[in-house]
Design an enzyme around this catalytic site. Structure first.
Site, short mmCIF file in Angstrom:
data_model
loop_
_atom_site.label_atom_id
_atom_site.label_comp_id
_atom_site.label_asym_id
_atom_site.label_seq_id
_atom_site.Cartn_x
_atom_site.Cartn_y
_atom_site.Cartn_z
N LYS A 1 0.83 -1.22 0.00
CA LYS A 1 0.00 0.00 0.00
C LYS A 1 0.86 1.26 0.00
CE LYS A 1 0.64 1.34 4.42
NZ LYS A 1 0.86 2.71 4.99
N THR B 1 -3.99 5.52 3.10
CA THR B 1 -2.67 5.98 2.69
C THR B 1 -2.67 6.62 1.31
OG1 THR B 1 -1.80 4.13 3.97
CG2 THR B 1 -0.25 5.28 2.56
#
Length: 338
Positions: free
Chosen positions: A202, A259
């Site tokens: 991620k 994120t």
């Protein structure tokens, strides 16, 4: 002490003493989470001045400026305090995991759970961090903490949910129970690989989403890229033996959504800067996605897994491809069914 108790008729392990290693924002936040959960908590830091500020002024001015550490936590530079811990949380950067684990290994009692709080893949070996820990501290039991969580939110006591994974389900349950409070909710898992891949990838994919924003390509492009990025995460996790449902949970999709959309994220902000034409060096050495991208791309090639977005980020951060060429290459890929 770790002992067996009966809760709702089921025997479980309990963890009373927690040592957190790492005096950064994340380590400090996790020490606060453990203390709020009622654990006897010690924070091990490298800098005596940081320990003094935490113990006397109840703040970590370099990492969490202006935030009062409540409840108070005890900080020390003495690694020997690890010896009495029921569980250790290792909150150092991913690329420092091996060296940190080697230092703490002599102080660990055999079978002590060590929770890896970093998100990345070791560049030198291409190994996931649980495998790095197994080599550097073979007496430890590896666990991983990951999920959508900013250190400042956890430190302030804002509601946060994460995943804690350990191959031993009883230990995963015990760690989740040890850190749980009204504001910090851990979900236990036995899929260490799936949780690690979600956390590591991620960061890489958040850089790609940041580039889209920095280049002004629009919300539609950002949404599309996030969806395709999530697909890459699932492919790599499956190739390494992770479970699909793990990637759709907190440590995969949840962490990616956070994120890849918030400027609080160092990786997303780094991507924005790159998209705007600023150099990677402006963001310093702790952009984990920039460190992980090349090794993740190489790992995918070895496994025969297609990760075009990851490969494009790797090429950009290594200076092998311009951002415009990377975007053109992704858009020119052959059409296929979803």
């Amino acid at each position: 002490m770790i002992d067996a108790r009966e809760i709702a008729g089921e025997p479980v392990l309990t963890i009373d003493r927690v040592t957190v290693v790492g005096g950064g924002a994340w380590g400090t936040a996790l020490a606060l989470a453990a203390a709020r959960a009622g654990r006897d908590t010690v924070l091990v830091v490298r800098d005596a001045a940081v320990a003094e500020a935490i113990n006397t002024r109840r703040e970590n001015p370099a990492r969490l400026p202006g935030l009062v550490l409540d409840p108070p936590i005890h900080a020390t530079t003495d690694l020997a305090t690890i010896a009495g811990a029921d569980a250790v949380i290792l909150a150092v950067p991913a690329q420092a995991t091996r060296s940190a684990a080697e230092v703490l290994a002599p102080f660990l009692s055999p079978g002590t759970p060590v929770v890896l709080a970093a998100k990345g893949i070791e560049r030198a070996s291409g190994a996931l961090l649980a495998d790095v820990l197994a080599e550097a501290a073979p007496g430890a039991v590896a666990a991983v903490l990951s999920g959508p969580s900013f250190a400042v939110d956890v430190a302030r006591g804002l509601p946060t949910a994460v995943t804690i994974a350990c191959a031993d389900g009883a230990i995963a349950d015990a760690l989740a129970a040890a850190l749980a409070s009204l504001a910090f909710r851990p979900y236990a898992s036995t899929d260490v690989v799936g949780v690690e891949v979600g956390g590591a990838l991620k960061n890489v994919l958040a850089i790609a989403c940041g580039i889209v924003v920095g280049r002004g390509l629009g919300a539609s492009a950002q949404a599309a890229l996030t969806a395709r990025a999530f697909a890459e995460m699932g492919r790599l996790a499956a190739a390494l033996g992770g479970r699909p449902e793990t990637v759709t949970g907190l440590s995969g999709l949840g962490d990616l959504v956070l994120t890849a959309s918030s400027r609080q994220s160092r990786n997303f902000s780094c991507g924005i800067a790159l998209g705007e034409g600023r150099p990677l060096s402006d963001h310093g050495p702790l952009v984990e996605g920039a460190l992980t991208a090349p090794v993740a791309a190489a790992l995918a090639t070895t496994l025969g897994v297609e990760l075009p977005i990851t490969a494009a980020v790797a090429a950009v951060v290594e200076g092998r491809l311009s951002i415009d060429a990377a975007i053109e290459g992704l858009l020119a890929r052959p059409l296929k069914r979803e």
